[in-house]
Design a protein around this motif. Structure first.
Motif, PDB file in Angstrom:
ATOM      1  N   VAL A  35     -23.353  32.413 115.414  1.00  0.00           N
ATOM      2  CA  VAL A  35     -22.864  33.793 115.573  1.00  0.00           C
ATOM      3  C   VAL A  35     -23.302  34.679 116.178  1.00  0.00           C
ATOM      4  O   VAL A  35     -22.924  35.304 117.461  1.00  0.00           O
ATOM      5  CB  VAL A  35     -21.857  34.236 114.264  1.00  0.00           C
ATOM      6  CG1 VAL A  35     -21.291  35.551 114.533  1.00  0.00           C
ATOM      7  CG2 VAL A  35     -20.834  33.254 113.822  1.00  0.00           C
ATOM      8  N   MET A  36     -24.617  34.858 115.710  1.00  0.00           N
ATOM      9  CA  MET A  36     -25.433  35.961 116.244  1.00  0.00           C
ATOM     10  C   MET A  36     -26.019  35.416 117.748  1.00  0.00           C
ATOM     11  O   MET A  36     -26.289  36.446 118.481  1.00  0.00           O
ATOM     12  CB  MET A  36     -26.861  36.322 115.169  1.00  0.00           C
ATOM     13  CG  MET A  36     -25.939  37.057 113.928  1.00  0.00           C
ATOM     14  SD  MET A  36     -25.100  38.356 114.332  1.00  0.00           S
ATOM     15  CE  MET A  36     -26.043  39.560 115.001  1.00  0.00           C
ATOM     16  N   ASP A  42     -22.086  37.101 125.301  1.00  0.00           N
ATOM     17  CA  ASP A  42     -21.502  38.195 125.313  1.00  0.00           C
ATOM     18  C   ASP A  42     -22.307  38.993 126.651  1.00  0.00           C
ATOM     19  O   ASP A  42     -21.408  39.566 127.455  1.00  0.00           O
ATOM     20  CB  ASP A  42     -21.419  39.063 124.274  1.00  0.00           C
ATOM     21  CG  ASP A  42     -20.627  38.436 123.051  1.00  0.00           C
ATOM     22  OD1 ASP A  42     -20.042  37.449 123.145  1.00  0.00           O
ATOM     23  OD2 ASP A  42     -20.908  38.665 121.845  1.00  0.00           O
ATOM     24  N   ARG A  57     -19.562  40.343 115.533  1.00  0.00           N
ATOM     25  CA  ARG A  57     -20.561  39.265 115.008  1.00  0.00           C
ATOM     26  C   ARG A  57     -21.358  39.786 113.995  1.00  0.00           C
ATOM     27  O   ARG A  57     -21.652  38.814 113.037  1.00  0.00           O
ATOM     28  CB  ARG A  57     -21.503  38.863 116.288  1.00  0.00           C
ATOM     29  CG  ARG A  57     -20.800  38.383 117.192  1.00  0.00           C
ATOM     30  CD  ARG A  57     -21.648  37.829 118.498  1.00  0.00           C
ATOM     31  NE  ARG A  57     -21.008  37.352 119.792  1.00  0.00           N
ATOM     32  CZ  ARG A  57     -20.816  36.054 119.729  1.00  0.00           C
ATOM     33  NH1 ARG A  57     -20.816  34.975 118.787  1.00  0.00           N
ATOM     34  NH2 ARG A  57     -20.095  35.383 120.719  1.00  0.00           N
ATOM     35  N   SER A  61     -21.051  38.021 110.289  1.00  0.00           N
ATOM     36  CA  SER A  61     -22.436  37.337 109.810  1.00  0.00           C
ATOM     37  C   SER A  61     -22.721  37.980 108.522  1.00  0.00           C
ATOM     38  O   SER A  61     -23.023  37.191 107.597  1.00  0.00           O
ATOM     39  CB  SER A  61     -23.500  37.656 110.837  1.00  0.00           C
ATOM     40  OG  SER A  61     -23.417  36.923 112.024  1.00  0.00           O
ATOM     41  N   PRO A  92     -15.194  33.044 111.462  1.00  0.00           N
ATOM     42  CA  PRO A  92     -15.478  32.655 112.928  1.00  0.00           C
ATOM     43  C   PRO A  92     -14.498  32.352 113.828  1.00  0.00           C
ATOM     44  O   PRO A  92     -14.283  33.086 115.050  1.00  0.00           O
ATOM     45  CB  PRO A  92     -16.459  31.381 112.822  1.00  0.00           C
ATOM     46  CG  PRO A  92     -16.941  31.285 111.346  1.00  0.00           C
ATOM     47  CD  PRO A  92     -15.782  31.983 110.561  1.00  0.00           C
TER      48      PRO A  92
END
Length: 446
Positions: A35-36, A42, A57, A61, A92
């Motif tokens: 996710v990070m 992006d 995000r 997280s 997510p």
């Protein structure tokens, strides 16, 4: 069906729960990293949304991290699967569908993230078949909702159709992976169960082999006793017969008939000589005993045998309180001398144990009752009792807790064989520090 079958293997349910926990925690850490890491996407594709997406995000997280910590304590361990679905579906997937709705809708590249999570569920996560299919369907509905929310709606029909097909393909593939994983896990559990069953069978076989080995050793010992007893019988019988003849002659003398005490002493001496004969005879009989064989004997009063055994052990029973509880009729069938020997052995062992333990007010109580044409006898003392580990071995030949030179450990073994020859069994019961009781039964004389 597989799940219902696998649930029967309860010994492995704990392992399955632990596997699910470890997989969920590992998946949560992986999800946080991925996710990070999407920050790079992006920046490259939607730089205008970079700050907005970074905050999203970061929040997702942190929430996944909290679920990871929750899975580490005892409360969370009970809800592994619901918590796993929560961080997979509610975090997510919802974040990705929000990004799709915020950016290009049906043509957004972020739909690939939905496929990635669906594959992760089928391959890495410990989910069931229907859970995987349900997760995939909900994911597609989220994608459909994101497309409908977007200003263009479903106008980008080509992108929507292709992406929908890819999501459907991912759901099917993930379901197949999950099904195969379930089958593999089921077969693994079955193999473990079969292995455990085989190990139990091998352990049982080993116990039987040990029992057979012990029986063979016992038979060898008994054969040696039989050979020894045969020789002893020949050597001892001659002097014993001379003594018996002398006692018979003495009993016929007028002085013996006129003196009841002298006559009683001669009777006891005669019984003592007969006892010597039966000791050697019993050793030989025990060595070649046949369980269940019919008793050969004559009718006799058990009460009379009890009196004789008490007289013959009078020197060992000094200071011991004796009591009895007998029915009016104690006429039984069997070998009177052999039963006297059994009683002598039980009285002697009880007296020795109580004397050795320093029992206060030592006492032996003998009871008898009729049940189903057999006289059930119990000899109980208030001595130190027998430890549980020794209780099951008291009838083993050569087993003794006495010091060297104080006995061969054959008394109870021979007594067991004598009772067995009478169609009964000799039992031992005890409460350590309280009492010990030996029970046997004899047939009624018809």
């Amino acid at each position: 069906m597989l799940k219902r079958t696998a649930s029967r293997y309860s010994p492995y349910e704990a392992d399955l729960r632990e596997f699910r926990l470890v997989s969920s925690r590992a998946g949560a850490l992986t999800a946080i990293v991925l996710v990070m890491a999407g920050v790079g996407l992006d920046y490259g594709i939607y730089p205008s949304h970079q700050l907005q997406f970074f905050v999203a995000r970061l929040v997702v997280s942190v929430l996944i991290g909290l679920i990871f910590l929750l899975l580490a304590n005892q409360a969370g361990r009970r809800f592994v699967q619901p918590l796993t679905l929560a961080w997979l579906l509610l975090l997510p997937q919802m974040m990705i569908t929000w990004m799709i709705a915020t950016t290009d809708g049906a043509s957004s590249i972020y739909y690939a993230g939905l496929n990635l999570v669906i594959f992760a569920v089928g391959i890495a996560m410990p989910m069931g078949l229907w859970q995987t299919i349900g997760f995939g369907v909900v994911t597609y509905l989220l994608y459909l909702g994101a497309c409908l929310i977007h200003p263009d709606g479903l106008a980008q029909r080509a992108h929507f159709t292709v992406n929908s097909l890819f999501i459907m393909f991912s759901i099917v593939a993930s379901a197949v992976y999950t099904f195969m994983n379930e089958r593999g896990h089921f077969h693994l559990i079955r193999l473990k169960e079969e292995l455990a069953h085989k190990n139990d069978e091998l352990a049982d076989i080993n116990r039987r082999l040990a029992d057979i080995k012990g029986q063979m050793l016992q038979q060898e010992k008994m054969a040696a006793i039989g050979t020894l007893a045969a020789g002893l019988l020949h050597e001892v019988n001659n002097p014993v017969n001379f003594c018996l003849m002398a006692i018979e002659v003495a009993m016929e003398e007028p002085q013996a008939k006129e003196n009841p005490s002298l006559e009683e002493c001669l009777v006891d001496a005669k019984q003592g000589m007969q006892r010597i004969q039966h000791i050697v005879s019993d050793l030989k009989t025990f060595a070649y005993r046949k369980p269940g064989a019919e008793v050969e004997g004559t009718p006799f009063l058990f009460e009379k045998a009890l009196d004789s055994s008490i007289r013959l052990t009078a020197h060992e029973l000094r200071g011991v309180s004796l009591s009895r509880e007998l029915p009016a009729d104690t006429l039984v069938l069997g070998d009177e001398a052999a039963i006297i020997g059994v009683l002598i052995n039980l009285f002697s062992n009880a007296a020795l144990a109580m004397r050795k333990a320093g029992t206060a007010a030592p006492a032996i109580h003998t009871t008898a009752r009729w049940d189903n044409h057999r006289l059930h006898v119990m000899v109980r003392d208030n001595g130190p009792g027998i430890p549980q580990e020794n209780l099951a071995r008291v009838f083993e030949p050569f087993f003794t807790t006495r010091e060297v030179g104080q006995g061969l450990g054959l008394g109870l073994s021979i007594s067991y064989a004598v009772v067995e020859r009478h169609g009964g069994q000799l039992y031992a019961e005890s409460e350590l520090g309280q009492w010990t009781a030996f029970s046997f039964d004899l047939p009624r004389a018809e």
